[in-house]
Design a protein around this motif. Structure first.
Motif, short mmCIF file in Angstrom:
data_model
loop_
_atom_site.label_atom_id
_atom_site.label_comp_id
_atom_site.label_asym_id
_atom_site.label_seq_id
_atom_site.Cartn_x
_atom_site.Cartn_y
_atom_site.Cartn_z
N ALA A 131 1.64 -32.05 -24.00
CA ALA A 131 1.23 -33.41 -23.64
C ALA A 131 2.11 -33.99 -22.55
CB ALA A 131 1.26 -34.30 -24.88
N ALA A 132 3.42 -33.68 -22.58
CA ALA A 132 4.34 -34.19 -21.56
C ALA A 132 3.99 -33.61 -20.19
CB ALA A 132 5.78 -33.86 -21.94
N GLY A 134 1.03 -32.17 -19.15
CA GLY A 134 -0.28 -32.63 -18.71
C GLY A 134 -0.31 -34.12 -18.43
N GLY A 135 0.37 -34.90 -19.28
CA GLY A 135 0.40 -36.35 -19.09
C GLY A 135 1.07 -36.75 -17.79
N MET A 136 2.17 -36.11 -17.45
CA MET A 136 2.88 -36.47 -16.22
C MET A 136 2.12 -35.99 -14.99
SD MET A 136 5.27 -38.30 -17.22
CE MET A 136 5.90 -38.58 -15.58
N PHE A 137 1.47 -34.83 -15.06
CA PHE A 137 0.66 -34.37 -13.93
C PHE A 137 -0.47 -35.36 -13.66
CE2 PHE A 137 -2.77 -32.13 -11.86
CZ PHE A 137 -2.13 -31.32 -10.94
N ILE A 198 12.00 -31.95 -19.97
CA ILE A 198 11.83 -30.77 -19.12
C ILE A 198 10.36 -30.55 -18.78
CG2 ILE A 198 12.05 -28.26 -19.02
CD1 ILE A 198 14.58 -28.56 -20.76
N ALA A 199 9.50 -30.63 -19.81
CA ALA A 199 8.07 -30.42 -19.57
C ALA A 199 7.50 -31.49 -18.66
CB ALA A 199 7.32 -30.41 -20.90
N GLY A 200 7.92 -32.75 -18.85
CA GLY A 200 7.44 -33.83 -18.00
C GLY A 200 7.86 -33.67 -16.55
N VAL A 201 9.11 -33.29 -16.34
CA VAL A 201 9.60 -33.07 -14.97
C VAL A 201 8.84 -31.92 -14.32
CG1 VAL A 201 11.58 -32.30 -13.62
CG2 VAL A 201 11.89 -34.04 -15.37
N LEU A 202 8.57 -30.87 -15.09
CA LEU A 202 7.80 -29.74 -14.55
C LEU A 202 6.38 -30.19 -14.17
CD1 LEU A 202 8.84 -26.81 -16.93
CD2 LEU A 202 9.44 -27.12 -14.52
N GLY A 203 5.79 -31.09 -14.97
CA GLY A 203 4.47 -31.62 -14.62
C GLY A 203 4.50 -32.38 -13.32
N MET A 204 5.54 -33.20 -13.12
CA MET A 204 5.69 -33.95 -11.87
C MET A 204 5.89 -33.02 -10.68
SD MET A 204 8.15 -37.04 -13.22
CE MET A 204 8.44 -37.63 -11.54
N ILE A 205 6.76 -32.03 -10.86
CA ILE A 205 7.04 -31.09 -9.77
C ILE A 205 5.78 -30.32 -9.40
CG2 ILE A 205 8.29 -28.97 -9.19
CD1 ILE A 205 10.63 -30.03 -10.84
N THR A 206 5.02 -29.90 -10.41
CA THR A 206 3.79 -29.15 -10.15
C THR A 206 2.81 -29.99 -9.34
OG1 THR A 206 4.05 -27.93 -12.22
CG2 THR A 206 1.85 -27.92 -11.21
N TYR A 207 2.65 -31.26 -9.70
CA TYR A 207 1.74 -32.12 -8.95
C TYR A 207 2.22 -32.29 -7.51
CZ TYR A 207 -0.79 -36.03 -7.11
OH TYR A 207 -1.56 -36.81 -6.29
N LEU A 316 -5.90 -41.63 -19.85
CA LEU A 316 -5.69 -40.34 -20.52
C LEU A 316 -4.22 -39.93 -20.45
CD1 LEU A 316 -6.61 -37.74 -21.89
CD2 LEU A 316 -7.29 -36.87 -19.65
N ALA A 317 -3.59 -40.13 -19.29
CA ALA A 317 -2.19 -39.78 -19.15
C ALA A 317 -1.32 -40.56 -20.13
CB ALA A 317 -1.72 -40.04 -17.71
N LEU A 318 -1.56 -41.86 -20.24
CA LEU A 318 -0.78 -42.69 -21.17
C LEU A 318 -1.05 -42.30 -22.62
CD1 LEU A 318 -1.08 -46.22 -19.47
CD2 LEU A 318 0.85 -44.61 -19.39
N ILE A 319 -2.32 -41.96 -22.92
CA ILE A 319 -2.65 -41.53 -24.28
C ILE A 319 -1.93 -40.22 -24.61
CG2 ILE A 319 -4.53 -40.62 -25.71
CD1 ILE A 319 -6.37 -42.70 -24.38
N LEU A 320 -1.90 -39.29 -23.66
CA LEU A 320 -1.20 -38.03 -23.89
C LEU A 320 0.29 -38.27 -24.16
CD1 LEU A 320 -2.77 -35.61 -21.25
CD2 LEU A 320 -2.80 -35.32 -23.72
N LEU A 321 0.90 -39.15 -23.37
CA LEU A 321 2.32 -39.43 -23.57
C LEU A 321 2.56 -40.13 -24.90
CD1 LEU A 321 3.31 -40.60 -19.96
CD2 LEU A 321 3.68 -38.37 -21.01
N TYR A 322 1.70 -41.07 -25.26
CA TYR A 322 1.84 -41.77 -26.54
C TYR A 322 1.61 -40.83 -27.71
CZ TYR A 322 1.04 -45.21 -30.22
OH TYR A 322 1.10 -45.94 -31.39
N SER A 323 0.71 -39.85 -27.53
CA SER A 323 0.39 -38.93 -28.62
C SER A 323 1.54 -37.99 -28.95
CB SER A 323 -0.85 -38.10 -28.26
OG SER A 323 -0.56 -37.17 -27.22
#
Length: 364
Positions: A131-132, A134-137, A198-207, A316-323
């Motif tokens: 979720a972190a 996908g949510g950050m991407f 870590i997962a969130g930062v990777l999502g940002m970097i990927t985007y 959807l991004a906020l829902i993923l992060l909240y979930s």
């Protein structure tokens, strides 16, 4: 035209339902239908965003996305991806992970009698990092859109000031980083803080990486001149642009798939049924909807649809992060996206009627 676009999806649906019936009887057939509906309802905004990118691609790369891309969507995200998660989380080999998926513990228990976790439990435990990422991407995609100055605005009372604020360099990175920090420290469980970060930062970097590569090889709009000159320069630029747009679409498609794949385990943990329902039925219909939007020029006619889809992505991004800390029912995710896109569609119709009335008044 409808038959040509949706014919393959209906054919695949019939075959998938037959396979599901012979695989697990009426129950498997019913679950397959439910999963197909779930995927389409969760991914309609995905189809709209896919269409905005797909219409910028050449015919060749459109065909690649609709052929190779569907294989990635069906087999990669709906079948292989959950197995990879189990493989990585449990240390089992791929064959053992598949055997674990096909042989769940009795009575739907979360653990086997020897205390080892089930396939479904391993997938659920991996939800925070999935979720972190996908949510950050998706959040970066939404922020990039909403902070950019655009001629057409839907919710002017909020889009106009956000576009002005977007003149600050890298504002979307600042906002996304702040939300990731809040998610990791406030929402995420204590034992998942570093994993979520870590997962969130990777999502940002990927985007940033994939989107940056796509913009580097910009496809000239109609009327623009190609600076390199000559057919070979144009073909080379289009080829690179098409490749990176294809790569961008695949990562985007994967990010949209996370909530559906995780949500499917609330219905069944059988990977075959998930692949049939989410992949062959759901993903095929999402592809058909994408083609329909491109061929019919729907996004040009209903100009607020793209805005509504991006607001749905932001939700959807906020829902993923909240979930990450609290379970959010899949029906909530689906209804929020449908409501925002429906509102954008209605606003587009109202705008078109006003434009026609103004033109008629001017002509008279």
């Amino acid at each position: 035209m409808l038959l040509r676009i949706f014919g393959a999806s209906f054919a695949v649906t019939v075959v998938s339902l037959v396979v599901a019936f012979f695989y697990g009887g009426p129950q498997a057939l019913f679950l397959c239908v439910i999963l197909g509906i779930l995927e389409v309802s969760l991914s309609f905004d995905n189809a709209v965003i896919n269409a905005t990118v797909l219409q910028r691609m050449s015919d060749f790369w459109q065909k690649i996305f609709l052929t190779v891309g569907i294989l990635v969507a069906v087999f990669g995200m709906r079948l292989v991806f959950p197995l990879v998660i189990v493989w990585a989380a449990s240390g089992l080999g791929p064959v053992e992970a598949l055997r674990l998926a096909l042989n769940p513990p009795a009575d739907g228990a979360a653990y086997f009698p020897d205390g080892s976790p089930s396939y479904e439990t391993l997938i659920t435990d991996a939800h925070p990092q999935i979720a972190a990422f996908g949510g950050m991407f998706l959040l970066m995609l939404f922020l990039h859109f909403i902070f950019e100055e655009r001629e057409i605005k839907w919710l002017q009372w909020i889009e106009r000031p956000l576009a002005k604020a977007g003149k600050l360099d890298q504002l979307e990175v600042v906002v996304a980083s702040a939300l990731l920090l809040i998610t990791a420290t406030v929402i995420a469980p204590d034992d998942k803080v570093s994993t979520v970060m870590i997962a969130g930062v990777l999502g940002m970097i990927t985007y940033i990486a994939v989107n940056g590569l796509g913009e580097m090889f910009h496809i000239p709009e109609e009327g623009e001149e190609e600076s390199t000159g000559g057919p070979s320069g144009l073909a080379k630029a289009t080829g690179k642009a098409g490749f990176f747009l294809f790569l961008y679409l695949e990562v985007l498609d994967a990010s949209f798939s996370f909530d559906g794949v995780i949500g499917a385990f609330a219905i069944t943990s059988d990977p075959i049924i998930i692949a049939l329902g989410l992949g062959f039925i759901g993903a095929m219909f999402v592809r058909s909807i994408t083609i329909f939007l491109v061929r019919k020029g729907t996004l040009s006619e209903y100009v607020y649809l793209e805005h509504g889809a991006h607001w749905a992505i932001g939700a959807l991004a906020l829902i993923l992060l909240y979930s990450i800390g609290t379970h959010v029912p899949e029906i909530v995710t689906g209804l929020v996206g449908i409501a925002l896109i429906g509102a954008a569609f209605a606003s587009s119709i109202y705008r078109n009627r006003k434009e026609r009335a103004r033109e008629a008044a001017t002509a008279s």
